[in-house]
Structure formats: C-alpha cells, structure tokens
Design an enzyme around this catalytic site. Structure first.
Site, PDB file in Angstrom:
ATOM      1  N   THR A  18       1.004  -1.101  -0.101  1.00 43.77           N
ATOM      2  CA  THR A  18      -0.100   0.064   0.217  1.00 43.77           C
ATOM      3  C   THR A  18       0.782   1.238  -0.099  1.00 43.77           C
ATOM      4  O   THR A  18       2.020   1.279   0.506  1.00 43.77           O
ATOM      5  CB  THR A  18      -1.135  -0.034   1.318  1.00 43.77           C
ATOM      6  OG1 THR A  18      -1.604   1.278   1.391  1.00 43.77           O
ATOM      7  CG2 THR A  18      -0.062  -0.400   2.702  1.00 43.77           C
ATOM      8  N   ASP A  19       0.130   2.323  -0.400  1.00 44.87           N
ATOM      9  CA  ASP A  19       1.166   3.700  -0.720  1.00 44.87           C
ATOM     10  C   ASP A  19       1.020   4.385   0.786  1.00 44.87           C
ATOM     11  O   ASP A  19       1.935   4.955   1.123  1.00 44.87           O
ATOM     12  CB  ASP A  19       0.135   4.818  -1.221  1.00 44.87           C
ATOM     13  CG  ASP A  19      -1.177   5.104  -0.940  1.00 44.87           C
ATOM     14  OD1 ASP A  19      -1.651   4.280  -0.292  1.00 44.87           O
ATOM     15  OD2 ASP A  19      -1.816   6.010  -1.441  1.00 44.87           O
ATOM     16  N   GLU A  20       0.300   3.535   1.910  1.00 48.85           N
ATOM     17  CA  GLU A  20       0.442   4.009   3.223  1.00 48.85           C
ATOM     18  C   GLU A  20       2.062   3.792   3.923  1.00 48.85           C
ATOM     19  O   GLU A  20       2.137   4.441   4.745  1.00 48.85           O
ATOM     20  CB  GLU A  20      -0.686   3.493   4.212  1.00 48.85           C
ATOM     21  CG  GLU A  20      -1.718   4.087   3.511  1.00 48.85           C
ATOM     22  CD  GLU A  20      -2.996   3.567   4.601  1.00 48.85           C
ATOM     23  OE1 GLU A  20      -2.862   3.395   5.649  1.00 48.85           O
ATOM     24  OE2 GLU A  20      -4.304   3.715   4.327  1.00 48.85           O
TER      25      GLU A  20
ATOM     26  N   TYR B  38      -1.562  -0.443  11.339  1.00 52.95           N
ATOM     27  CA  TYR B  38      -1.667  -1.080   9.949  1.00 52.95           C
ATOM     28  C   TYR B  38      -0.491  -0.932   8.875  1.00 52.95           C
ATOM     29  O   TYR B  38      -0.004  -1.672   8.360  1.00 52.95           O
ATOM     30  CB  TYR B  38      -3.019  -0.520   9.307  1.00 52.95           C
ATOM     31  CG  TYR B  38      -3.154  -0.727   7.578  1.00 52.95           C
ATOM     32  CD1 TYR B  38      -3.229  -2.151   7.372  1.00 52.95           C
ATOM     33  CD2 TYR B  38      -3.086   0.297   6.917  1.00 52.95           C
ATOM     34  CE1 TYR B  38      -3.312  -2.226   5.848  1.00 52.95           C
ATOM     35  CE2 TYR B  38      -3.092   0.106   5.535  1.00 52.95           C
ATOM     36  CZ  TYR B  38      -3.253  -1.174   5.030  1.00 52.95           C
ATOM     37  OH  TYR B  38      -3.219  -1.569   3.712  1.00 52.95           O
TER      38      TYR B  38
ATOM     39  N   LYS C 126       2.234  -3.486   7.380  1.00 46.38           N
ATOM     40  CA  LYS C 126       2.472  -3.568   5.867  1.00 46.38           C
ATOM     41  C   LYS C 126       3.870  -3.500   5.524  1.00 46.38           C
ATOM     42  O   LYS C 126       4.619  -3.983   4.629  1.00 46.38           O
ATOM     43  CB  LYS C 126       1.584  -2.714   4.926  1.00 46.38           C
ATOM     44  CG  LYS C 126      -0.057  -3.006   5.283  1.00 46.38           C
ATOM     45  CD  LYS C 126      -0.407  -4.237   4.712  1.00 46.38           C
ATOM     46  CE  LYS C 126      -0.254  -4.412   3.002  1.00 46.38           C
ATOM     47  NZ  LYS C 126      -0.832  -5.830   2.713  1.00 46.38           N
TER      48      LYS C 126
HETATM   49  P1  NAD Z   1     -10.157  -6.708   2.656  1.00 42.98           P
HETATM   50  O1  NAD Z   1     -10.043  -6.520   4.272  1.00 42.98           O
HETATM   51  O2  NAD Z   1     -11.411  -6.404   1.999  1.00 42.98           O
HETATM   52  O3  NAD Z   1      -9.864  -8.255   2.409  1.00 42.98           O
HETATM   53  C1  NAD Z   1      -9.033  -9.006   3.287  1.00 42.98           C
HETATM   54  C2  NAD Z   1      -9.068 -10.571   3.061  1.00 42.98           C
HETATM   55  O4  NAD Z   1      -8.020 -11.074   3.840  1.00 42.98           O
HETATM   56  C3  NAD Z   1     -10.446 -10.940   3.518  1.00 42.98           C
HETATM   57  O5  NAD Z   1     -10.937 -11.762   2.540  1.00 42.98           O
HETATM   58  C4  NAD Z   1      -9.883 -11.711   4.827  1.00 42.98           C
HETATM   59  O6  NAD Z   1     -10.813 -12.774   5.036  1.00 42.98           O
HETATM   60  C5  NAD Z   1      -8.814 -12.171   4.202  1.00 42.98           C
HETATM   61  N1  NAD Z   1      -7.558 -12.378   5.457  1.00 42.98           N
HETATM   62  C6  NAD Z   1      -7.273 -11.949   6.608  1.00 42.98           C
HETATM   63  N2  NAD Z   1      -6.591 -12.469   7.360  1.00 42.98           N
HETATM   64  C7  NAD Z   1      -6.106 -13.812   6.712  1.00 42.98           C
HETATM   65  C8  NAD Z   1      -5.359 -14.910   6.983  1.00 42.98           C
HETATM   66  N3  NAD Z   1      -4.816 -14.797   8.236  1.00 42.98           N
HETATM   67  N4  NAD Z   1      -5.425 -15.804   6.309  1.00 42.98           N
HETATM   68  C9  NAD Z   1      -5.984 -15.805   5.069  1.00 42.98           C
HETATM   69  N5  NAD Z   1      -6.764 -14.764   4.625  1.00 42.98           N
HETATM   70  C10 NAD Z   1      -6.967 -13.862   5.428  1.00 42.98           C
HETATM   71  O7  NAD Z   1      -8.879  -5.912   2.190  1.00 42.98           O
HETATM   72  P2  NAD Z   1      -8.703  -5.223   0.761  1.00 42.98           P
HETATM   73  O8  NAD Z   1      -9.337  -3.878   0.677  1.00 42.98           O
HETATM   74  O9  NAD Z   1      -9.289  -6.110  -0.215  1.00 42.98           O
HETATM   75  O10 NAD Z   1      -6.966  -5.215   0.728  1.00 42.98           O
HETATM   76  C11 NAD Z   1      -6.544  -6.253  -0.017  1.00 42.98           C
HETATM   77  C12 NAD Z   1      -5.014  -6.147   0.110  1.00 42.98           C
HETATM   78  O11 NAD Z   1      -4.734  -4.936  -0.716  1.00 42.98           O
HETATM   79  C13 NAD Z   1      -4.549  -5.757   1.335  1.00 42.98           C
HETATM   80  O12 NAD Z   1      -3.152  -6.386   1.416  1.00 42.98           O
HETATM   81  C14 NAD Z   1      -4.323  -4.204   1.603  1.00 42.98           C
HETATM   82  O13 NAD Z   1      -3.067  -3.862   2.657  1.00 42.98           O
HETATM   83  C15 NAD Z   1      -3.852  -3.870   0.100  1.00 42.98           C
HETATM   84  N6  NAD Z   1      -4.532  -2.579  -0.028  1.00 42.98           N
HETATM   85  C16 NAD Z   1      -5.724  -2.109  -0.150  1.00 42.98           C
HETATM   86  C17 NAD Z   1      -6.004  -1.004  -0.643  1.00 42.98           C
HETATM   87  C18 NAD Z   1      -7.626  -0.514  -0.393  1.00 42.98           C
HETATM   88  O14 NAD Z   1      -7.706   0.671  -0.698  1.00 42.98           O
HETATM   89  N7  NAD Z   1      -8.473  -1.264  -0.058  1.00 42.98           N
HETATM   90  C19 NAD Z   1      -5.161  -0.170  -1.317  1.00 42.98           C
HETATM   91  C20 NAD Z   1      -3.854  -0.525  -1.312  1.00 42.98           C
HETATM   92  C21 NAD Z   1      -3.510  -1.897  -1.032  1.00 42.98           C
HETATM   93  O1  DAU Z   2      -3.731   4.183   0.607  1.00 51.08           O
HETATM   94  C1  DAU Z   2      -4.420   2.757   0.632  1.00 51.08           C
HETATM   95  C2  DAU Z   2      -5.024   2.371   1.713  1.00 51.08           C
HETATM   96  O2  DAU Z   2      -6.403   2.909   1.763  1.00 51.08           O
HETATM   97  C3  DAU Z   2      -4.998   0.919   1.951  1.00 51.08           C
HETATM   98  O3  DAU Z   2      -3.782   0.455   2.201  1.00 51.08           O
HETATM   99  C4  DAU Z   2      -6.121   0.696   3.273  1.00 51.08           C
HETATM  100  O4  DAU Z   2      -6.313  -0.800   3.416  1.00 51.08           O
HETATM  101  C5  DAU Z   2      -7.424   1.072   2.855  1.00 51.08           C
HETATM  102  O5  DAU Z   2      -8.324   0.880   3.964  1.00 51.08           O
HETATM  103  C6  DAU Z   2      -7.401   2.602   2.827  1.00 51.08           C
HETATM  104  O6  DAU Z   2      -6.765   3.152   4.007  1.00 51.08           O
HETATM  105  P1  DAU Z   2      -7.436   4.847   4.359  1.00 51.08           P
HETATM  106  O7  DAU Z   2      -7.476   4.941   5.803  1.00 51.08           O
HETATM  107  O8  DAU Z   2      -6.911   5.896   3.557  1.00 51.08           O
HETATM  108  O9  DAU Z   2      -9.094   4.479   4.068  1.00 51.08           O
HETATM  109  P2  DAU Z   2     -10.398   4.986   4.810  1.00 51.08           P
HETATM  110  O10 DAU Z   2     -11.689   4.562   3.505  1.00 51.08           O
HETATM  111  O11 DAU Z   2     -10.417   4.182   5.931  1.00 51.08           O
HETATM  112  O12 DAU Z   2     -10.256   6.239   4.925  1.00 51.08           O
HETATM  113  C7  DAU Z   2     -10.301   7.146   3.903  1.00 51.08           C
HETATM  114  C8  DAU Z   2     -10.257   8.744   4.557  1.00 51.08           C
HETATM  115  O13 DAU Z   2     -11.439   8.814   4.908  1.00 51.08           O
HETATM  116  C9  DAU Z   2      -9.250   8.908   5.633  1.00 51.08           C
HETATM  117  O14 DAU Z   2      -8.610  10.212   5.511  1.00 51.08           O
HETATM  118  C10 DAU Z   2     -10.003   8.867   6.761  1.00 51.08           C
HETATM  119  C11 DAU Z   2     -11.582   9.381   6.049  1.00 51.08           C
HETATM  120  N1  DAU Z   2     -12.651   8.799   6.971  1.00 51.08           N
HETATM  121  C12 DAU Z   2     -12.608   7.487   6.815  1.00 51.08           C
HETATM  122  C13 DAU Z   2     -13.973   6.749   7.577  1.00 51.08           C
HETATM  123  C14 DAU Z   2     -13.942   5.291   7.819  1.00 51.08           C
HETATM  124  C15 DAU Z   2     -13.447   9.408   7.620  1.00 51.08           C
HETATM  125  O15 DAU Z   2     -13.393  10.715   7.611  1.00 51.08           O
HETATM  126  N2  DAU Z   2     -14.563   8.927   8.195  1.00 51.08           N
HETATM  127  C16 DAU Z   2     -14.789   7.610   8.295  1.00 51.08           C
HETATM  128  O16 DAU Z   2     -16.002   7.325   8.877  1.00 51.08           O
END
Ligand code: NAD
Ligand code: DAU
Length: 339
Positions: free
Chosen positions: A125-127, A150, A154
């Site tokens: 992730t970019d985080e 988190y 990562k």
């Molecule tokens: P998500 O939370 O929707 O899905 C995570 C999945 O992993 C779930 O299906 C869960 O059951 C499974 N899981 C959790 N623990 C496990 C374990 N111990 N063994 C096997 N499976 C397990 O997450 P997402 O948003 O789909 O993100 C997927 C990946 O992409 C993550 O690694 C996250 O860090 C990365 N990522 C997410 C975003 C975003 O915006 N959501 C952006 C960049 C990177």
């Molecule tokens: O940048 C990539 C990441 O983006 C991934 O690695 C993470 O898995 C994914 O969850 C996401 O992280 P963020 O923290 O950026 O996403 P989130 O949707 O939780 O929040 C987006 C922005 O919105 C953040 O600045 C917090 C704000 N927010 C979030 C929630 C849930 C609010 O203001 N209110 C809320 O209730």
C-alpha cells in the site's frame, strides 16, 4: 499458470480473481482465505462454478495449511492480498495486524522458497510511505515512514519480501497502490460507508476537518496493474500504482451526496483519527513507462457505476451491516457522533 490468491474473498482480491478469470480462460486460480469479518464468498458468486476456480479456507499464518494448498494445486505464483486492512481497527486492536500482515507474509515467503514457487507478488500500500504535505508524490524511492499500526505492519511485510529476494533470490515484486474504490468494498471504508449511510438516512461521520486527501483508483485498474506486474515485473522491483485522482474527504462525500440527490445536512464532523495521515498521492511513472499500464476509469464514470452497484446490491451490504458490524460501528462511532 497456477495462481494462489490469498485473501481472495475480500474487496480487491475478489475483483482481481474475476478480472483474471475473464481475461485468461486457461488460468487456474486457488483462493486461499481465512474468511475473517472482511472475507465474503458472496463476492465470488459469479465465478464459484467456474472449473478454473477453487476455494480453500485457510490461514496464511498456518504453515501446514499453506504448504498443503501449494502442493495440492502445484502453485507456481502467489499473489498475497490477505491482510487486516482497516486503519481504524489497527488503532484499537494492533495485535492481529502484526500477526496476519507480518507473520502471515513470512509464512508465505518461507513456503514459496521451500516449494520452488516461481513468483511472489506482495500487495502492499502507499500508506507505507507515510504522509505528504501539500505538494509532492510518493515514488518507489520515497523512504518508508508508516504512521499507523496497519501501515507499519505492511511496511514490515515489505521489508521481509525485500529480504527474501536479496537473501534467497526469490522472484518477488511489491505493488503499492493508492486508495481503491468499486464494487464489493466493505462498508467500513470511506466511500462505501458514506454511500450506504446516506441510503439508510444515517449521519455521515467525517474525521477532523475533512481536508485530508486520498488518491482514488478504481479497483479494476488496480487488478489490471497487478496482472502486468505478474506478467512482466522485473525481479525484486517495487511498483507504485495510482491514477492522479486526489480528493479531499469532504469533497468526495459531497460528490456522493450530490450524485444520490441527497441533502448535505447529514454530514457530521467528528473526532479525528489518531495519527491521521494528511495526504497520499502516487507518482505512477514507473509502472506506466515500464509496463505500459494506464488507468481505464475516469473518476466520474467509476464513482457513478459504484453508487449504482450499491443501489442494485442492497442485500449484499445490508447483510453485512446487520451482523457483527453493528458492534464495530457502535464502538467506532457512538461516542464520536454524540459530541
Ligand atoms: P479486505 O479487508 O477487503 O480483504 C482482506 C481479505 O484477507 C479478507 O478476505 C480476509 O478474510 C482475508 N484474510 C485476513 N486475514 C487472513 C489470514 N490470516 N489468512 C488468510 N486470509 C486472510 O482488504 P482489501 O481492501 O481487499 O485489501 C487487500 C490487500 O490490498 C491488503 O493487503 C491491503 O493492504 C492492500 N491494499 C488495499 C487498498 C485499499 O484501498 N483497500 C489499497 C492498497 C493496498
Ligand atoms: O491508501 C491505501 C489504503 O487505503 C489501504 O492500504 C487501506 O487498506 C485502505 O483501508 C485505505 O486506507 P485509508 O485509511 O486511506 O481509507 P479509509 O477509507 O479508512 O479512509 C479514507 C479517508 O477517509 C481517511 O482520511 C479517513 C477518512 N474517514 C474514514 C472513515 C471510515 C472519515 O473521515 N470518516 C470515516 O468514517
């Protein structure tokens, strides 16, 4: 190609599996997922009878389960999506983030090394780069400076992936994408939470002043980028993924309400997230130039399609929001919304 997709029942993993099965009729995909609160096999109903798709319930931290699934299906490529992914949950319960995101990654890397897996792709992730000020972008050379449990977990995983490449010569890649949006996004994250709360006539909680910035990318564009990295990523390389689509949180929420035809008066400014990163923004030049990736979706089309998906799939998110999620929501938002 025998692909092991870990975490394939989550948001991005399930979209990636559908993308790959549609694109490559001869591919074989095993989805290995623990089915935590975020894992949902309903996300994959459209492919569950595809003979090229298999599901195995399992934990990436469990060495014997991981070895068994790799051997049984002759896996040659691992794409690791499995993670605890929500920043707010990592602030209240960091332990499971260290366990899954770091120990789980190490278990997968050990198995890849021992069982001669030819490619290992870590979905990061970019985080991991921390937070930006008003200007500048994250490049692959930006130093890691994670701020939440988190993102620290990562970043720890990324360093292990790097070490397995440098020490053992494992063919690894790390992708670091910006915030994704699209169908099947769990309604704890900003965009699906705001869409579904608006549809339920609930308040929309904005952390702090709402001016934090995120760089949003459609999940299918992320899937396409990962595909290119699998096909042609150079060993040991990191690839940033993002589409230059920066929005402040408050502007995103106003846009969603406008598209839904709802008034703005449900917006509530609430207590900020601890350690809230100010701004994320990706420089995607490397993947664009080296692998010829470019995003397909404009945000205008992508967000409209996403809102339409939540309107058309109420049962999917209502089932989630009436289960265990209710306790999470209460714990996360009750006090915030009181004041
Ligand atoms: P998500 O939370 O929707 O899905 C995570 C999945 O992993 C779930 O299906 C869960 O059951 C499974 N899981 C959790 N623990 C496990 C374990 N111990 N063994 C096997 N499976 C397990 O997450 P997402 O948003 O789909 O993100 C997927 C990946 O992409 C993550 O690694 C996250 O860090 C990365 N990522 C997410 C975003 C975003 O915006 N959501 C952006 C960049 C990177
Ligand atoms: O940048 C990539 C990441 O983006 C991934 O690695 C993470 O898995 C994914 O969850 C996401 O992280 P963020 O923290 O950026 O996403 P989130 O949707 O939780 O929040 C987006 C922005 O919105 C953040 O600045 C917090 C704000 N927010 C979030 C929630 C849930 C609010 O203001 N209110 C809320 O209730």
């Amino acid at each position: 190609m025998q692909l092991l997709v870990t975490g394939g029942a989550g948001f991005i993993g399930s979209n990636f599996i559908r993308y790959m099965l549609n694109k490559y009729p001869s591919i074989s995909i095993v989805n290995f997922d623990k089915l935590t609160y975020a894992g949902n096999l309903e996300n994959l109903i459209s492919v569950e009878h595809n003979p090229k798709y298999h599901f195995t319930k399992g934990d990436i931290c469990d060495k014997s389960q991981v070895h068994a699934v790799i051997k049984k299906h002759n896996i040659n490529i691992i794409v690791n999506f499995a993670a605890e992914s929500h920043v707010d949950r990592s602030i209240s319960e960091p332990d499971i983030f260290v366990q899954t995101n770091i120990m789980g990654t190490q278990t997968l890397l050990e198995a890849a090394k021992a069982l001669q897996v030819t490619r290992y792709i870590q979905i990061s992730t970019d985080e991991v780069y921390g937070s930006l000020g008003e200007t500048g972008y994250f490049t692959e050379e930006t130093p890691l400076a994670p701020n939440s449990p988190y993102s620290a977990s990562k970043a720890g995983a990324d360093l292990l992936v790097r070490a397995y490449h440098e020490t053992y010569g494992l063919h690894t890649n790390i992708t670091r994408c910006s915030n994704n949006y699209g169908p099947f996004h769990f309604p704890e994250k900003l965009i699906p939470l705001m869409i579904t709360n608006a549809l339920e006539n609930k308040e929309l909680p904005i952390y702090g002043n709402g001016l934090n910035i995120r760089d949003w990318l459609h999940v299918e564009d992320h899937a396409a980028a990962i595909d290119l990295v699998i096909q042609a990523g150079r060993p040991g390389e990191v690839y940033n993924i993002g589409g230059h689509n920066e929005w402040s949180n408050i502007d995103i929420v106003r846009e969603i309400l406008t598209l839904l035809g709802e008034p703005m008066d449900s917006i509530r400014y609430v207590e900020d997230r601890k350690g809230h990163d100010q701004r994320y923004a990706i420089d995607p030049s490397k993947i664009m130039e080296e692998l010829q990736w470019k995003p397909h979706y404009t945000f205008g089309i992508g967000i409209q399609e996403t809102i339409r998906w939540y309107l058309d799939n109420r049962e999917w998110w209502q089932r989630i929001k009436t289960g265990e999620y209710k306790n999470y929501y209460k714990q996360q938002y009750e006090d915030r919304l009181l004041f």
